[in-house]
Design a protein around this motif. Structure first.
Motif, mmCIF file in Angstrom:
data_model
loop_
_atom_site.group_PDB
_atom_site.id
_atom_site.type_symbol
_atom_site.label_atom_id
_atom_site.label_comp_id
_atom_site.label_asym_id
_atom_site.label_seq_id
_atom_site.Cartn_x
_atom_site.Cartn_y
_atom_site.Cartn_z
ATOM 1 N N THR A 1 1.233 2.144 -8.760
ATOM 2 C CA THR A 1 1.971 2.845 -9.809
ATOM 3 C C THR A 1 1.099 3.829 -10.585
ATOM 4 O OG1 THR A 1 1.650 0.965 -11.299
ATOM 5 C CG2 THR A 1 3.731 1.051 -10.080
ATOM 6 N N ASN A 2 -0.211 3.821 -10.331
ATOM 7 C CA ASN A 2 -1.099 4.795 -10.977
ATOM 8 C C ASN A 2 -1.109 6.138 -10.257
ATOM 9 O OD1 ASN A 2 -1.856 2.919 -12.915
ATOM 10 N ND2 ASN A 2 -3.614 2.222 -11.733
ATOM 11 N N ILE A 3 -0.565 6.193 -9.036
ATOM 12 C CA ILE A 3 -0.504 7.466 -8.334
ATOM 13 C C ILE A 3 0.624 8.292 -8.948
ATOM 14 C CG2 ILE A 3 0.054 8.601 -6.144
ATOM 15 C CD1 ILE A 3 -1.400 6.426 -4.684
ATOM 16 N N GLN B 1 0.845 -1.201 0.000
ATOM 17 C CA GLN B 1 0.000 0.000 0.000
ATOM 18 C C GLN B 1 0.880 1.251 0.000
ATOM 19 O OE1 GLN B 1 -2.417 0.716 3.585
ATOM 20 N NE2 GLN B 1 -4.166 0.956 2.199
ATOM 21 N N ALA C 1 -3.347 3.904 -2.478
ATOM 22 C CA ALA C 1 -3.636 2.817 -3.410
ATOM 23 C C ALA C 1 -2.947 1.566 -2.899
ATOM 24 C CB ALA C 1 -3.137 3.165 -4.807
ATOM 25 N N SER C 2 -3.411 0.440 -3.401
ATOM 26 C CA SER C 2 -2.787 -0.819 -3.033
ATOM 27 C C SER C 2 -2.524 -1.658 -4.276
ATOM 28 C CB SER C 2 -3.670 -1.588 -2.043
ATOM 29 O OG SER C 2 -4.874 -1.959 -2.656
ATOM 30 N N HIS C 3 -1.700 -2.650 -4.086
ATOM 31 C CA HIS C 3 -1.332 -3.594 -5.129
ATOM 32 C C HIS C 3 -0.859 -2.868 -6.398
ATOM 33 C CE1 HIS C 3 -3.708 -5.861 -2.224
ATOM 34 N NE2 HIS C 3 -2.999 -6.908 -2.607
ATOM 35 N N TYR C 4 -1.293 -3.310 -7.552
ATOM 36 C CA TYR C 4 -0.784 -2.750 -8.809
ATOM 37 C C TYR C 4 -1.249 -1.312 -9.054
ATOM 38 C CZ TYR C 4 0.662 -7.517 -9.678
ATOM 39 O OH TYR C 4 1.249 -8.756 -9.570
ATOM 40 N N ASP C 5 -2.282 -0.870 -8.343
ATOM 41 C CA ASP C 5 -2.757 0.508 -8.501
ATOM 42 C C ASP C 5 -1.775 1.534 -7.944
ATOM 43 O OD1 ASP C 5 -5.072 -0.288 -9.789
ATOM 44 O OD2 ASP C 5 -6.247 -0.354 -7.939
#
Length: 130
Positions: free
Chosen positions: A123-125, A104, A117-121
């Motif tokens: 890298t979207n930050i 996270q 965000a957590s997991h693969y999300d």
């Protein structure tokens, strides 16, 4: 093996590990949460919660590190080893009102979690937007 490696496209530079631009700061005590809260009034602070036994967490932290470039080198990122500091992870959840996930990433600004965000999300930050 050097000649065989050159035929198959491997070079000696492939074996060198690149230095991360992430400004990792170990997060090991509840007292540091107050420090994060104070610092976040001047600049955004990130907390990365990582499970050292989880393959997904390991992959995500590698992607996170590779997303850093020179413009983010001064962005402070606190690193929490979830397996050794689970109580601290719980306190982060209470303090910043974010349900625990692993891995996270939380972005703290003005004492509040403004993004997470957590997991693969993770890298979207877009850290540059902070």
């Amino acid at each position: 093996m050097g000649i065989l490696n050159s035929f198959f496209g491997k070079s000696s530079s492939d074996n060198k590990e690149e230095k991360s631009l992430v400004n990792w700061i170990p997060l090991r005590s509840i007292d540091q949460l107050k420090e994060i809260e104070v610092l976040s009034n001047k600049e955004p602070i990130a907390i990365f919660k990582h499970s050292t036994r989880c393959g997904i967490s390991r992959m995500v932290i590698q992607r996170f590190e590779s997303s850093f470039d020179q413009s983010l080198k001064d962005f402070k990122v606190y690193y929490l080893d979830l397996l050794n500091y689970r109580e601290l992870s719980n306190e982060i959840g209470y303090k910043f009102q974010v349900i625990h996930q692993s891995p996270q990433l939380l972005i703290i600004k003005r004492g509040e979690a403004v993004a997470y965000a957590s997991h693969y999300d993770i890298t979207n930050i877009d850290l540059k937007s902070f």
